[in-house]
Design a protein around this motif. Structure first.
Motif, short mmCIF file in Angstrom:
data_model
loop_
_atom_site.label_atom_id
_atom_site.label_comp_id
_atom_site.label_asym_id
_atom_site.label_seq_id
_atom_site.Cartn_x
_atom_site.Cartn_y
_atom_site.Cartn_z
N ALA A 174 12.75 -10.31 -10.99
CA ALA A 174 13.09 -8.84 -11.23
C ALA A 174 11.57 -8.20 -11.99
CB ALA A 174 14.34 -8.34 -11.72
N LEU A 175 10.67 -7.73 -11.32
CA LEU A 175 9.55 -7.34 -11.94
C LEU A 175 9.75 -5.83 -12.40
CD1 LEU A 175 7.10 -8.36 -9.06
CD2 LEU A 175 7.52 -9.64 -11.08
N PRO A 176 8.79 -5.66 -13.67
CA PRO A 176 8.85 -4.30 -14.28
C PRO A 176 7.93 -3.19 -13.33
CG PRO A 176 6.85 -5.69 -15.21
CD PRO A 176 7.74 -6.70 -14.22
N ASP A 177 8.31 -1.93 -13.51
CA ASP A 177 7.68 -1.02 -12.95
C ASP A 177 6.19 -0.82 -13.23
OD1 ASP A 177 8.14 0.18 -15.30
OD2 ASP A 177 9.58 1.61 -14.49
N THR A 178 6.03 -1.75 -14.20
CA THR A 178 4.38 -1.59 -14.80
C THR A 178 3.43 -2.44 -13.72
OG1 THR A 178 4.99 -2.89 -16.23
CG2 THR A 178 4.90 -0.89 -17.12
N VAL A 179 3.98 -3.40 -12.93
CA VAL A 179 3.28 -4.02 -12.19
C VAL A 179 2.42 -3.03 -10.84
CG1 VAL A 179 4.47 -6.09 -12.17
CG2 VAL A 179 4.89 -4.61 -10.40
N ARG A 180 1.11 -3.54 -10.57
CA ARG A 180 0.50 -2.75 -9.92
C ARG A 180 0.07 -3.81 -8.38
NH1 ARG A 180 2.51 0.41 -12.13
NH2 ARG A 180 1.78 2.16 -13.43
N SER A 222 -3.85 -2.92 -2.02
CA SER A 222 -3.93 -3.50 -0.87
C SER A 222 -5.22 -4.00 -0.51
CB SER A 222 -3.55 -2.44 0.16
OG SER A 222 -2.21 -1.99 -0.10
N SER A 223 -5.46 -5.18 0.37
CA SER A 223 -6.90 -5.38 0.91
C SER A 223 -7.41 -4.35 1.77
CB SER A 223 -6.65 -6.90 1.43
OG SER A 223 -5.96 -7.88 0.60
N ARG A 224 -8.54 -4.53 1.81
CA ARG A 224 -9.33 -3.42 2.87
C ARG A 224 -9.28 -4.06 4.35
NH1 ARG A 224 -14.51 -1.14 -0.93
NH2 ARG A 224 -13.22 -0.28 -2.49
N GLY A 225 -9.61 -3.40 5.06
CA GLY A 225 -9.64 -3.57 6.68
C GLY A 225 -8.40 -3.56 7.30
N PRO A 226 -8.64 -3.60 8.54
CA PRO A 226 -7.54 -3.48 9.67
C PRO A 226 -6.72 -4.68 9.55
CG PRO A 226 -9.62 -3.81 10.76
CD PRO A 226 -9.90 -3.74 9.42
N GLY A 227 -7.30 -5.89 9.19
CA GLY A 227 -6.29 -7.08 9.09
C GLY A 227 -5.43 -7.29 8.08
N ALA A 228 -5.44 -6.12 6.98
CA ALA A 228 -4.67 -6.31 5.86
C ALA A 228 -3.00 -6.28 5.96
CB ALA A 228 -5.00 -5.27 4.93
N SER A 229 -2.74 -5.53 7.36
CA SER A 229 -1.29 -5.48 7.66
C SER A 229 -1.12 -5.80 9.13
CB SER A 229 -1.00 -4.19 7.24
OG SER A 229 0.30 -3.61 7.99
N ASP A 230 0.08 -6.62 9.23
CA ASP A 230 0.49 -6.77 10.50
C ASP A 230 1.80 -6.01 10.93
OD1 ASP A 230 2.35 -8.08 9.08
OD2 ASP A 230 2.23 -10.07 9.76
N GLY A 231 2.02 -4.69 10.13
CA GLY A 231 3.28 -4.18 10.36
C GLY A 231 4.48 -4.57 9.61
N LEU A 232 4.42 -5.86 9.21
CA LEU A 232 5.50 -6.05 8.41
C LEU A 232 5.25 -6.47 6.91
CD1 LEU A 232 7.08 -8.93 10.82
CD2 LEU A 232 7.85 -6.80 10.57
N ALA A 233 3.80 -6.95 6.93
CA ALA A 233 3.54 -7.18 5.36
C ALA A 233 2.13 -6.66 5.13
CB ALA A 233 3.63 -8.37 5.03
N VAL A 234 1.82 -6.51 4.33
CA VAL A 234 0.45 -5.80 3.73
C VAL A 234 0.03 -7.07 2.55
CG1 VAL A 234 -0.79 -4.12 2.69
CG2 VAL A 234 1.01 -3.53 3.99
N SER A 235 -1.26 -7.63 2.76
CA SER A 235 -1.82 -8.37 1.92
C SER A 235 -2.74 -7.66 0.70
CB SER A 235 -2.76 -9.61 2.48
OG SER A 235 -3.84 -8.68 3.10
N GLY A 236 -2.86 -8.39 -0.47
CA GLY A 236 -3.43 -7.68 -1.24
C GLY A 236 -3.54 -8.47 -2.71
N THR A 237 -3.72 -7.79 -3.78
CA THR A 237 -3.69 -8.19 -5.31
C THR A 237 -2.48 -7.65 -6.29
OG1 THR A 237 -5.80 -8.81 -5.00
CG2 THR A 237 -5.02 -8.90 -7.22
N LEU A 238 -1.82 -8.51 -6.79
CA LEU A 238 -0.73 -7.99 -7.64
C LEU A 238 -1.08 -8.19 -8.93
CD1 LEU A 238 2.26 -6.89 -7.66
CD2 LEU A 238 3.02 -9.13 -7.95
N LYS A 239 -1.05 -7.30 -9.73
CA LYS A 239 -1.52 -7.33 -11.29
C LYS A 239 0.09 -7.20 -12.19
CE LYS A 239 -5.88 -5.44 -10.54
NZ LYS A 239 -7.02 -4.31 -11.04
#
Length: 380
Positions: free
Chosen positions: A82-88, A91-108
């Motif tokens: 269970a993560l705090p609401d302070t996580v950020r 999303s990665s850039r570009g059309p390949g960042a999402s396949d409609g089910l998941a989005v790739s990126g960086t979690l802080k």
């Protein structure tokens, strides 16, 4: 780790719920202790429930640790945090960042700057695995993590119950948590929320004859030494009376309006069980090995007798205590809680077991004895 004490990890954001983001990422074994803590179930000084996790199972942790420290480790069993609401999440850039089910990126994820500061996340599932990972020599082992943002303890408890429906939790842990969650995971568990809340009341109310006598998952070692009644037996007994139209507690629930007269229920329960304590003082507050009244078979049978006894008592009367005692006196001499043999049942007192057959047999015997005694006193 960056200079701002932010832990960054590549992650996938799953589009399951707009209100509760879900992230999939990895942590090194040694980082789990830095990010997440275990919310042990206990109670604070005011008696409020805190946490939701059962105690550590040392043998289980040892088995996991032995595997983690062996060669060629494959550890796909991840943790749910269970993560705090302070996580950020960025999303990665570009059309390949999402396949409609998941989005790739960086979690802080923000982490404490000092070792004594609270960790930002709570372990909802996998506490035994997390303990083993924290002690493993394989410090950099990548561990799969599923994390959802849950800013409230109630939401964490709800997800904890849902996650653990496949591998059942201890019954007493589930029943104690139920009154604290916003929505029960199933209709079956929902039906136990009110009975469990009433058991909390009976255990904590200083006017209750059960005060401090009920074993709950949150009980500390000292409290467990004093407690002699299992909460599961009481929860089931109260559920029966609340749900059955023949139950004495049933009329206090307004099914149409969804309301419950809990104050009247509290009064009835304290009056009845106080009268039971005074009627059988030699059998009260003893462990079930010395008094079957305090065992599951006694609690369930006397609760069913309550449905009959209290239907003849006006709980708002000034003489309610004496009236209840008088009703219980009709069966008192037929009870064998600590010695002797039960008439008709043909069972020595200590051979009564907390089984459906014995609970039913004892309940029926007490009901017959009570009805016969009332009929005799009325001259019929």
């Amino acid at each position: 780790m960056t200079e701002h004490n932010i832990l960054e990890r590549r992650a996938l954001k799953l589009n399951q719920s707009s209100d509760m983001p879900l992230y999939l990422f990895a942590l090194a074994a040694e980082e789990i202790d830095l990010v997440a803590d275990v919310a042990r179930i206990s109670r604070d000084e005011a008696g409020r429930l805190i946490g939701y996790q059962r105690p550590e199972r040392r043998s289980h942790v040892k088995q996991i640790l032995e595997y983690l420290d062996s060669a060629d480790v494959l550890f796909p069993n991840g943790l749910i945090l269970a993560l705090p609401d302070t996580v950020r999440f960025k999303s990665s850039r570009g059309p390949g960042a999402s396949d409609g089910l998941a989005v790739s990126g960086t979690l802080k994820i923000p982490v404490p700057t000092v070792g004594s500061d609270p960790r930002p996340a709570w372990i909802v599932d996998g506490q035994q695995r997390s303990l083993a990972l924290g002690r493993s020599k394989n410090k950099r082992l990548p561990v799969p993590i599923a994390g959802f943002v849950a800013p409230t303890l109630a939401l964490q408890r709800e997800q904890f119950l849902r996650v653990n429906t496949v591998s059942p939790l201890p019954v007493n842990l589930v029943t104690e948590l139920l009154p604290e969650v916003v929505a029960a995971p199933s209709p079956r568990l929902s039906a136990k929320r009110l009975p469990s809340a009433l058991v909390d009341m009976l255990n904590m109310d200083p006017e209750s004859p059960f005060a401090g006598l009920i074993k709950r998952a949150s009980s500390d070692e000292e409290a467990r030494k004093r407690a002699v009644v299992t909460d599961t037996s009481l929860v089931e007994a109260l559920r029966e009376s609340l749900e059955s139209p023949a139950g004495v507690l049933f009329p206090y629930r307004n099914m149409a309006a969804g309301t419950t007269d809990t104050e009247s229920i509290r009064k009835l329960l304290i009056v009845y069980w106080s009268a039971v304590r005074e009627t059988f003082p030699e059998a009260w507050a003893k462990p079930p090995t010395k008094s079957r009244l305090m065992g599951g078979v006694g609690i369930r049978a006397m609760s069913r007798l309550m449905d009959r006894v209290m239907s003849h008592v006006d709980i708002d009367s000034d003489t309610v205590r004496d009236a209840t005692m008088a009703e219980l006196a009709r069966v008192a001499d037929k009870c064998r809680w600590t010695s002797g043999t039960w008439d008709e049942l043909g069972l020595p007192w200590n051979e009564l077991q907390n089984t459906p057959r014995h609970i039913s047999a004892l309940s029926n015997y007490l009901a017959r004895a009570y009805v016969d005694a009332r009929a005799t006193s009325s001259g019929r």
